[in-house]
Design a protein around this motif. Structure first.
Motif, PDB file in Angstrom:
ATOM      1  N   GLU A 169       5.322   6.232   0.677  1.00 52.45           N
ATOM      2  CA  GLU A 169       3.940   6.191   1.157  1.00 52.45           C
ATOM      3  C   GLU A 169       3.565   4.797   1.640  1.00 52.45           C
ATOM      4  O   GLU A 169       2.847   4.641   2.635  1.00 52.45           O
ATOM      5  N   VAL A 170       4.044   3.782   0.938  1.00 51.98           N
ATOM      6  CA  VAL A 170       3.797   2.401   1.374  1.00 51.98           C
ATOM      7  C   VAL A 170       4.460   2.169   2.723  1.00 51.98           C
ATOM      8  O   VAL A 170       3.862   1.595   3.642  1.00 51.98           O
ATOM      9  N   LYS A 184       5.320   4.361   5.043  1.00 55.04           N
ATOM     10  CA  LYS A 184       4.653   5.130   6.092  1.00 55.04           C
ATOM     11  C   LYS A 184       3.360   4.464   6.530  1.00 55.04           C
ATOM     12  O   LYS A 184       3.064   4.357   7.729  1.00 55.04           O
ATOM     13  N   ASP A 185       2.575   3.981   5.587  1.00 56.53           N
ATOM     14  CA  ASP A 185       1.290   3.378   5.912  1.00 56.53           C
ATOM     15  C   ASP A 185       1.461   2.015   6.589  1.00 56.53           C
ATOM     16  O   ASP A 185       0.812   1.724   7.596  1.00 56.53           O
ATOM     17  N   TYR A 186       2.354   1.188   6.066  1.00 50.82           N
ATOM     18  CA  TYR A 186       2.452  -0.196   6.526  1.00 50.82           C
ATOM     19  C   TYR A 186       3.190  -0.317   7.859  1.00 50.82           C
ATOM     20  O   TYR A 186       2.858  -1.162   8.699  1.00 50.82           O
ATOM     21  N   SER A 225       3.772   2.252  10.172  1.00 47.73           N
ATOM     22  CA  SER A 225       3.555   3.368  11.112  1.00 47.73           C
ATOM     23  C   SER A 225       3.352   2.898  12.545  1.00 47.73           C
ATOM     24  O   SER A 225       3.732   3.607  13.493  1.00 47.73           O
ATOM     25  N   ASP A 226       2.775   1.718  12.754  1.00 45.43           N
ATOM     26  CA  ASP A 226       2.482   1.234  14.106  1.00 45.43           C
ATOM     27  C   ASP A 226       3.699   0.658  14.820  1.00 45.43           C
ATOM     28  O   ASP A 226       3.640   0.418  16.036  1.00 45.43           O
ATOM     29  N   LYS A 253      -0.632  -5.766  10.235  1.00 45.07           N
ATOM     30  CA  LYS A 253      -1.166  -4.688   9.393  1.00 45.07           C
ATOM     31  C   LYS A 253      -1.402  -5.224   7.976  1.00 45.07           C
ATOM     32  O   LYS A 253      -0.545  -5.902   7.393  1.00 45.07           O
ATOM     33  N   ARG A 256      -2.092  -2.104   2.181  1.00 42.96           N
ATOM     34  CA  ARG A 256      -3.227  -1.393   1.593  1.00 42.96           C
ATOM     35  C   ARG A 256      -3.521  -1.852   0.159  1.00 42.96           C
ATOM     36  O   ARG A 256      -4.691  -1.991  -0.235  1.00 42.96           O
ATOM     37  N   SER A 257      -2.496  -2.109  -0.614  1.00 44.94           N
ATOM     38  CA  SER A 257      -2.710  -2.502  -2.012  1.00 44.94           C
ATOM     39  C   SER A 257      -3.346  -3.875  -2.159  1.00 44.94           C
ATOM     40  O   SER A 257      -3.794  -4.231  -3.251  1.00 44.94           O
ATOM     41  N   GLN A 293      -5.737  -5.021   0.170  1.00 43.32           N
ATOM     42  CA  GLN A 293      -6.856  -5.082   1.111  1.00 43.32           C
ATOM     43  C   GLN A 293      -8.146  -5.611   0.484  1.00 43.32           C
ATOM     44  O   GLN A 293      -9.094  -5.942   1.206  1.00 43.32           O
TER      45      GLN A 293
END
Length: 612
Positions: free
Chosen positions: A416-417, A419-421, A423-424, A500, A503-504, A506
């Motif tokens: 999940e990390v 994919k989120d970090y 993805s761009d 980017k 998320r953890s 932010q």
């Protein structure tokens, strides 16, 4: 995702093996050298572990012809793909790897699955020298002077330099400043990369734009093809010396002691049969920074309380066994996208033209460690500036280059990390910099999970237990960002930092020191350099395990010879220093047993490794 990775890896390995089989047969890589002699009941020396140091010490002890030597390696023959420098990524988490995992981190590894990471170590002839990324860095001369200052006579830089040179077959061009630091004709071939991406030259230019010199890191100062020990030492020695016997797939389960606490042999499992073999002189433990402390503990050498917990009879209460684990924490995920053609894409690696260039001429991207392009060492801000505390490698690819099929699984980042970090930037060309801490202050441990010799040990890297390590790595990130912001990178290659926000982290203001401190605790991984778990130290050091001649405390007839004896980790990649330890240990053993140490190491007994 794991199923996809396994399928892709299987297809790639199958194709490469098919292409390599005929070529390697032509150049002699398939001649037998192990298990060709029946194992005798008694040898002069038993070497446990055929890795970066064990292969060296076994070959050197056998070269005089007066000693009977048995080398026991838990793994098997090196797979064909290990001969190709650019395929090292395929060897991790495969049959040639112990497939260790660390225990969950308390203040680190927070972006990885279960707060734990894969911890690759070679279980194969040649050990980790068969699966590593082929970076030859000896360390800083101050590392070895410091070892001696810590109470270990004979380990200063001037003492160990001859052994670095003895091991080396340097194939690059000499220059007047560094020629005296290199060797010719040794078993380990060392050469500059044959192929580099444009980003590599940009990295060197960027350093010059920031005021740094381009230097030979194995010279006096750092600022400014697969050559494993199996190929360089074991194979030629076993073929030429009948007194060296090599047994692969031989898993040692215990060191045997007599009533006088002298090591007299080992028990090992080969196939489905438990066997015992005796040592008339010494047992030499070279199972690595994880395997050596584990086997000592299983054999009754270690902290008495820990041994009692697992019902293991205490032979010697040596509290330092498994302590003092050191590694280089390395920051993952710092990525820059570039112009097309500046870095390596997945299509570059799979291009049939590049595969053919390697297989027929030894050229192209596969001829060197894939992605690894160079290193920068920055002056320390405290203490001696020429003893750097940060190393910044540059890689001509980003973790998203393969859409996560292989890379994310190899390092173990949480899906999940990832994919989120990333993805761009999935599949984009670019480069990474992975700053790592050269001289960490944090210490970890290796302990037993049980008394079962087949159970994996508990590996606690304990990154960032010392808060100064976080501060230093944040400085390393900022140095990497400075390199990425130079005209050599931004103008010449269109480098753009992937901004980017993790998320953890932010809740911290992006790209401030506090944000980067959070990033370090989440995204730092291993640089694959564990050392120190059987520390070399004088008796005044309660955590010492071996003395300066590498003899184990509290017993006789037993030495440890591998990276675990390093009292402090070297300032750089560890494989070259581990080979040096094997070379020096062989002479120490010969001296103690009045065996000649004047063998001509340039003889034809040790041919330098060449690639197809």
């Amino acid at each position: 995702m794991p199923e996809t990775r396994a399928m892709v890896q299987s297809l790639m390995v199958g194709l490469i093996r098919l292409l390599l089989a005929g070529i390697l047969k032509e150049v002699g890589h398939t001649h037998p050298y192990h298990d060709i002699h029946p194992i005798r009941p008694v040898y002069d020396f038993i070497v446990v572990g055929g890795g970066s140091a064990g292969a060296v010490v076994a070959a050197r002890l056998a070269e005089e012809g007066t000693c009977r030597v048995l080398l026991l390696e838990s793994g098997g023959e090196a797979p064909l793909e290990s001969h190709v420098p650019g395929l090292s990524l395929l060897l991790i988490q495969g049959n040639a790897d112990w497939n260790y995992r660390t225990v969950s981190g308390k203040q680190s590894l927070l972006a990885f699955s279960d707060d734990s990471i894969p911890y690759p170590r070679g279980r194969v002839a040649g050990g980790s020298s068969t699966i590593n990324a082929l970076i030859y860095v000896r360390g800083n001369r101050r590392d070895f002077d410091n070892w001696e200052a810590m109470g270990n006579p004979g380990w200063s830089y001037k003492d160990v330099l001859p052994y670095f040179k003895k091991a080396e077959n340097y194939l690059g061009e000499f220059n007047n400043e560094t020629a005296r630091y290199h060797g010719r004709g040794g078993p380990v071939s060392v050469e500059p990369k044959r192929w580099r991406s444009p980003v590599a030259y940009g990295f060197l230019k960027a350093g010059q734009q920031l005021g740094f010199k381009v230097v030979d890191p194995n010279g006096e100062e750092q600022i400014g093809r697969r050559s494993s020990t199996a190929e360089g030492y074991i194979k030629p020695a076993a073929r030429l010396h009948n007194n060296l016997h090599v047994a692969l797939n031989a898993h040692v389960t215990k060191i045997l002691f007599n009533k006088d606490k002298r090591a007299v042999g080992v028990s090992f499992m080969q196939g489905d049969k438990m066997r015992t073999v005796l040592a008339g002189r010494e047992v030499i433990l070279s199972a690595g920074a994880i395997g050596s402390p584990q086997l000592l503990l299983l054999s009754g050498i270690g902290p008495a309380a820990h041994l009692n917990t697992h019902g293991i009879p205490v032979v010697a209460d040596v509290v330092g066994v498994g302590r003092n684990l050191q590694d280089h924490p390395s920051v993952s995920g710092l990525s820059w996208t570039t112009n097309k053609g500046s870095a390596i894409s997945i299509f570059t690696m799979l291009n049939p033209k590049n595969i053919y260039a390697y297989l027929r001429h030894g050229l192209g991207p596969l001829s060197g460690p894939v992605f690894n392009e160079g290193n920068a060492w920055m002056p320390s801000v405290e203490g001696d500036p020429y003893w750097p505390d940060i190393q910044v490698p540059v890689l001509s690819g980003i973790l998203a280059i393969d859409f996560g099929i292989l890379s994310s699984q190899v390092i173990g980042v949480d899906p999940e990390v990832y994919k989120d970090y990333f993805s761009d930037v999935l599949g984009r060309e670019g480069f990474s910099m992975t700053p790592f801490l050269s001289r960490p202050l944090s210490r970890g441990t290796v302990t037993l999970a049980s008394s079962d010799p087949y159970a994996q040990p508990l590996i606690d890297v304990n990154f960032f237990s010392h808060p100064a390590d976080v501060t230093t790595l944040v400085r390393g990130i900022k140095q990497a960002l400075r390199i990425g912001d130079t005209p050599a990178m931004m103008v010449d290659h269109g480098a753009r930092f992937h901004k980017k926000v993790l998320r953890s982290c932010q809740d911290q203001e992006p790209f401030t020191d506090k944000y980067w401190g959070c990033y370090v605790r989440h995204m730092s991984n291993t640089a694959y350099h564990p050392v120190g778990t059987c520390k070399m130290a004088p008796m005044t050091d309660p955590l010492g395990v071996v003395d300066h001649r590498l003899r184990v405390r509290g017993v006789r007839g037993l030495r440890v010879v591998d990276a675990s004896i390093m009292p402090l980790i070297v300032t750089g990649n560890t494989n070259a220093a581990t080979i040096m330890i094997g070379e020096k240990a062989a002479d120490l053993i010969k001296e103690d047993w009045c065996i000649s140490t004047h063998h001509n190491h340039h003889s034809q007994s040790y041919l330098p490794l060449t690639f197809p």
